[in-house]
Design an enzyme around this catalytic site. Structure first.
Site, PDB file in Angstrom:
ATOM      1  N   GLY A  96       0.814  -1.208   0.000  1.00 37.35           N
ATOM      2  CA  GLY A  96       0.000   0.000   0.000  1.00 37.35           C
ATOM      3  C   GLY A  96       0.847   1.256   0.000  1.00 37.35           C
ATOM      4  CB  SER A  97       0.059   4.627   1.261  1.00 41.44           C
ATOM      5  OG  SER A  97      -1.108   4.774   0.466  1.00 41.44           O
ATOM      6  CB  THR A  98       4.429   1.520   3.541  1.00 41.40           C
ATOM      7  OG1 THR A  98       4.228   0.291   2.845  1.00 41.40           O
ATOM      8  CG2 THR A  98       3.516   1.577   4.759  1.00 41.40           C
ATOM      9  CE  LYS A 143       0.273   6.684  -1.775  1.00 38.53           C
ATOM     10  NZ  LYS A 143      -0.902   7.305  -1.124  1.00 38.53           N
TER      11      LYS A 143
END
Length: 482
Positions: A212-214, A216
């Site tokens: 997921g957004s980790t 990014k």
């Protein structure tokens, strides 16, 4: 001599020589393989003929041995706080073999490793006193993670960024390896196999899932290193809504009121803006994102700590829309908690990634080192300037953004939340992630932590990295810095 007798004698001599040759071959060349064959009962008898050597945490053994009451196996393995350390030790079972450190160092722990023998013993094959495996685990950090995860299905890893020492490795639900150590534990073994939560799987190392957004953070690192953006405070070219390239599919943001249009990297990390990092990945292209991911450790099929971790994957052969989805840690991107802890560790350590390891040394019965693992063997991942900017943005996430539950009083804490889709059309409960680092300015101590909550039993609307995973990381970081 009669011709027939002479021929018979020669034939018999050839048979004798062939028999002697075969016996010599078996003794000299095949003996070790036969001795080590898993079906050789003598190997198992020798393995458990004496108390096993121990796996040590902070100077104290977390394993032991106890005398059996019957049979030809004199001792069996026992464990102190087995469920707490099972993701580190693995199990040593008379019936089902050995895993994790128990399996890797089985010869050291049962005294059959050739390195324990002197030249005379090597010839006579005399079994020696077993050795000891000394781990890097910090019991306070391990206990903090284990207790904080509680009954959830998840995992957590803590690393000392400067040395690469793994301070904690937790996987839940756990199991007590002592309950399957003997030869009559079939019911307990079958119960573990039938458990739908798969407690025997070490989720910290061996179950990569969408980060997921980790992820990014990896994309931001690639953009800064490539020069796509000169700092985390430069406005990006990021329309909101953002339509995936060559499609009509809009990539939504979790918070539709967040200021994500053309947001800076700092703001985009703070609010976890999908449009910014989806377009950023597409602008960079899959090759540049993959190159950065691999510097952090993705796509490494030989990641040994020394237990072999499953590879975390950044895919190839994608189109532009798929590449954009990887920018938010989706499509076919997968990561283990170990891998996401490595990302934060490298950022914390001024852009250098120290090789992660959870064994400091292996010693014989006299305490002499047979293997030693150096601390601080680091490789450059990003520049110091890039690491400093990413830390600054991660601090903003904790102090002003979606990672507020990770704050540790008196420490510099930076982090990134993540919520990853699960199931077709995101039909199942999402995964909650948090990756972070913490530094104590007074003592110089630092730690990097990654937490995955695979399933907490919470309602879908209550699943978030900050709500579920960040509190676990907070407790582990606080324990490491005290």
């Amino acid at each position: 001599m009669n011709k027939t007798i002479r021929r018979t004698s020669v034939f018999v001599l050839v048979l004798v020589l062939a028999l002697l040759g075969r016996a010599t071959w078996v003794q000299a060349y095949e003996g070790k393989a036969l001795a080590n064959d898993s079906k050789n009962r003598r190997k198992t008898i020798a393995q458990y003929a004496q108390p096993l050597g121990n796996i040590v945490v902070a100077g104290s053994p977390v394993t032991g041995s106890k005398r059996t009451e019957s049979g030809d196996l004199a001792y069996e393995r026992s464990y102190a706080e087995g469920a707490l350390y099972s993701a580190v030790t693995g199990y040593s079972s008379q019936a089902y073999g050995a895993t994790q450190l128990e399996g890797i160092y089985s010869g050291i722990l049962d005294g059959t490793d050739d390195r324990l023998k002197n030249p005379v013993d090597a010839v006579t094959r005399k079994q020696q006193e077993p050795g000891t495996v000394v781990t890097t685990i910090d019991p306070d950090v391990q206990k903090a993670g284990y207790r904080a995860l509680g009954g959830t299905k998840g995992a957590a890893v803590a690393i000392d960024p400067a040395t690469g020492r793994i301070l904690a490795m937790v996987s839940t639900p756990s199991y007590d390896p002592g309950k399957i150590a003997g030869t009559t534990d079939g019911d307990a073994w079958q119960e573990l196999l039938d458990d739908p939560d798969k407690p025997l799987v070490n989720r910290a190392l061996r179950q990569p899932l969408p980060p997921g957004s980790t992820f990014k953070l990896v994309v931001a690192a690639a953009a800064l290193e490539d020069g796509l953006y000169s700092s985390v405070d430069v406005r990006t070219d990021s329309p909101d809504p953002y339509t995936l390239p060559n499609t009509r599919t809009v990539l939504p943001n979790e918070n539709r009121y967040a200021p994500c249009e053309d947001a800076t990297i700092r703001t985009a990390l703070r609010y976890s803006c999908n449009n910014v990092f989806g377009k950023m990945a597409a602008d960079l292209g899959q090759d540049k994102v993959r190159a950065m991911a691999e510097k952090f450790g993705f796509n490494d099929a030989e990641q040994d700590v020394p237990v072999r971790a499953y590879p975390s994957v950044y895919p190839s052969g994608m189109d532009a829309a798929q590449t954009a989805l990887t920018g938010i840690g989706q499509f076919d991107v997968t990561a283990t908690p170990l891998q996401m802890a490595m990302v934060s560790a490298a950022i914390s350590n001024d852009g250098r990634l120290a090789a992660p390891h959870m064994v400091s040394e292996v010693v014989d019965s006299d305490g002499d080192a047979l293997e030693s693992f150096d601390d601080g063997d680091a490789a450059r991942v990003v520049s110091e300037a890039t690491a400093e900017q990413l830390r600054s943005a991660m601090v903003t996430v904790v102090e002003e953004g979606t990672g507020s539950n990770a704050a540790v009083p008196g420490a510099e804490v930076g982090g990134k939340t993540g919520t990853a889709q699960h199931g077709e059309n995101n039909s199942k409960t999402p995964y909650a992630w948090f990756t972070s680092y913490a530094k104590d300015p007074a003592t110089g101590k630092q730690v990097a932590v990654a937490v995955l909550i695979e399933d907490s039993g919470a309602a879908r609307s209550e699943v978030s990295g900050n709500g579920l995973a960040a509190p676990v990381a907070q407790k582990m970081m606080a324990a490491a810095l005290k």
